[in-house]
Design a protein around this motif. Structure first.
Motif, PDB file in Angstrom:
ATOM      1  N   ARG A   1      -0.668  -2.432  -1.622  1.00 37.05           N
ATOM      2  CA  ARG A   1      -1.183  -1.423  -0.673  1.00 37.05           C
ATOM      3  C   ARG A   1      -0.058  -0.504  -0.195  1.00 37.05           C
ATOM      4  NH1 ARG A   1      -4.609  -5.750   0.998  1.00 37.05           N
ATOM      5  NH2 ARG A   1      -3.170  -6.374   2.654  1.00 37.05           N
ATOM      6  N   ILE A   2       1.109  -1.079   0.043  1.00 42.14           N
ATOM      7  CA  ILE A   2       2.242  -0.251   0.474  1.00 42.14           C
ATOM      8  C   ILE A   2       2.641   0.715  -0.632  1.00 42.14           C
ATOM      9  CG2 ILE A   2       4.701  -0.314   1.028  1.00 42.14           C
ATOM     10  CD1 ILE A   2       4.166  -2.833   2.658  1.00 42.14           C
ATOM     11  N   PHE A   3       2.721   0.225  -1.862  1.00 40.90           N
ATOM     12  CA  PHE A   3       3.058   1.116  -2.974  1.00 40.90           C
ATOM     13  C   PHE A   3       2.006   2.212  -3.137  1.00 40.90           C
ATOM     14  CE2 PHE A   3       5.881  -2.254  -4.930  1.00 40.90           C
ATOM     15  CZ  PHE A   3       7.031  -1.471  -4.888  1.00 40.90           C
ATOM     16  N   ALA A   4       0.744   1.879  -2.932  1.00 37.13           N
ATOM     17  CA  ALA A   4      -0.323   2.874  -3.055  1.00 37.13           C
ATOM     18  C   ALA A   4      -0.167   3.979  -2.023  1.00 37.13           C
ATOM     19  CB  ALA A   4      -1.685   2.193  -2.914  1.00 37.13           C
ATOM     20  N   GLU A   5       0.183   3.631  -0.788  1.00 44.70           N
ATOM     21  CA  GLU A   5       0.362   4.638   0.265  1.00 44.70           C
ATOM     22  C   GLU A   5       1.590   5.497   0.002  1.00 44.70           C
ATOM     23  OE1 GLU A   5      -1.541   5.570   2.699  1.00 44.70           O
ATOM     24  OE2 GLU A   5      -3.081   4.140   2.107  1.00 44.70           O
TER      25      GLU A   5
END
Length: 464
Positions: free
Chosen positions: A141-145
């Motif tokens: 999720r962090i990489f996606a943001e």
């Protein structure tokens, strides 16, 4: 008295010759100007998403590269506000938002016409490696943001991903050797040349969650998993590199404190956590939350049963006991009798040459309590872990920068990336093309002049 018809024709011919010569001169000067103007400058952006903070670097290099590799220099360094992106597990969107300030600075520096062609990459290191082990969905999720924010920016976004420990160490090796002029140097004769291999140095990166060791050994690298190969400026390099996850300073201090935790009965019958810390100065006393110590994948023990939510830490001020406690974090017995082994059974060929150590975690006055433990950890790692000695210690230099450039993996990454970015024709080839063009222009001018001259002679001095 008017001009005779011969004089008139001669005037026309001379005018044509002058116009031709002037045109040739103008073309010559225009082409010379285009050749002599500086080559176009290319830019690249790299985010270093470390465990404690994220930094952005802008690099630039001339479009006409040297043996397919750019001659790169640092144009901007910017530290993003807030902690490392691995800290935004409760609100991943903030991880992406934290990058906007530095990104805006970078775009203000790079000409707007080149934004779309500027390669941009975010490499996450040990902090995100640990989070990926602990909770892969949170890391995703962090990489996606992060990718969402960077892909919306007008740049050539190349992705946001985990950087392998091997690559982190090897790219740092490229950086320090490039900055020191050990990969490429400019000679007095005005040419780029490869310095002797003896000038190469090793790179030691001491971060918050991991530490990396990288160098070119004197012999072969026997473990293929520790070998990184590069072609830079037309020369090949085989680099030994290994990353020790959980042996960065922050994780070592957490592991050390977790091992010192004891459970004691309280007067009211309830239990509380206590840690008598030999590395903290005598008289130090503080209360800290207990649970975060055991949340890291680097801590392989669980929180003691019956312990309270808070931990009372008391300093004992005992350097000898501090060294003994730190040594317990290393498995030195796994390498007994092996000359090519460090600790925890990790292969390492014999070291040679000088080494540059980059301490990449930030210092802060509130961490004064940790200075003793940090210093003894560094000594233990270098002397007993990596195998430096009293004789080889002078070969170590501790630096954050060299030549005004930050020492880390990002510049090495960009140098390696320039091998895959198309360049304009090299300056030598441009010069050759220019020489052929100029010779053609001169030949045309001389031929036209000869024709005009012959015509003038025939008009003025006709044959009887």
């Amino acid at each position: 008295m008017g001009l005779s018809w011969k004089e008139g024709v001669l005037t026309i011919l001379l005018g044509a010759a002058a116009a031709s010569g002037l045109t040739t001169l103008i073309l010559f000067l225009v082409e010379a100007t285009s050749i002599l103007l500086p080559a176009d400058t290319k830019f690249g952006i790299v985010f270093d998403a470390g465990s404690s903070h994220t930094s952005l670097f802008v690099y630039k290099w001339p479009a006409d590269k040297e043996n397919n590799t750019g001659v790169v220099s640092q144009a901007l360094a910017c530290q993003a506000e807030g902690p490392g992106i691995s800290s935004y597990t409760s609100d991943p969107a903030l991880a992406g938002e934290s990058l906007r300030g530095c990104l805006e600075e970078a775009l203000a520096l790079i000409p707007e016409a080149q934004h779309r062609e500027t390669p941009t990459f975010l490499g996450a290191t040990a902090g995100m490696r640990l989070l990926s082990q602990k909770n892969s969905s949170q890391a995703e999720r962090i990489f996606a943001e992060v990718a969402r924010v960077l892909s919306q920016s007008p740049v050539d976004f190349r992705g946001a991903s985990l950087l392998a420990g091997l690559d982190e160490g090897a790219f740092a090796w490229i950086t320090i050797n490039y900055v020191l002029g050990s990969l490429l140097t400019y000679t007095f004769s005005g040419e780029w040349a490869r310095p002797p291999e003896a000038t190469l140095v090793g790179a030691l990166d001491m971060g918050g969650a991991s530490t990396q060791m990288s160098f070119v050994p004197g012999g072969p690298i026997l473990d293929a998993s520790t070998k990184a190969s590069f072609i830079l400026y037309g020369s090949s390099y085989s680099v030994y590199s290994h990353s020790y996850l959980c042996f960065g300073r922050d994780e070592v201090l957490n592991r050390l404190l977790a091992r010192l935790v004891q459970v004691r009965p309280a007067r009211a019958g309830r239990h509380s956590g206590l840690a008598r810390h030999p590395c903290y100065h005598s008289g130090y006393r503080a209360t800290v939350p207990l649970a975060p110590l055991f949340e890291s994948p680097c801590v392989h023990t669980s929180m003691p049963p019956g312990a309270a939510q808070n931990l009372t830490v008391e300093g004992a001020g005992n350097p000898g006991a501090c060294v003994s406690a730190i040594r317990e974090l290393f498995n030195f017995s796994s390498c007994e009798g092996q000359a090519d082994c460090t600790f925890d059974g990790v292969y390492q060929p014999l070291m040679q040459g000088r080494f540059y150590v980059e301490v990449s975690y930030p210092e802060h006055a509130s961490w004064l309590r940790d200075y003793c433990a940090s210093g003894l950890y560094i000594l233990t790692l270098l002397l007993e872990g990596y195998g430096f000695s009293e004789e080889t210690w002078p070969s170590i230099e501790f630096r954050r920068q060299a030549g005004g450039t930050d020492i880390g993996w990002t510049l090495g990454y960009m140098l390696n990336l320039t091998n895959m970015i198309p360049a304009k024709a090299p300056a030598m080839k441009q010069a050759e093309n220019y020489g052929v063009w100029a010779a053609g222009i001169v030949l045309v001018g001389l031929t036209l002049g000869a024709i005009l001259g012959a015509a003038a002679v025939q008009l003025l001095w006709p044959r009887d």
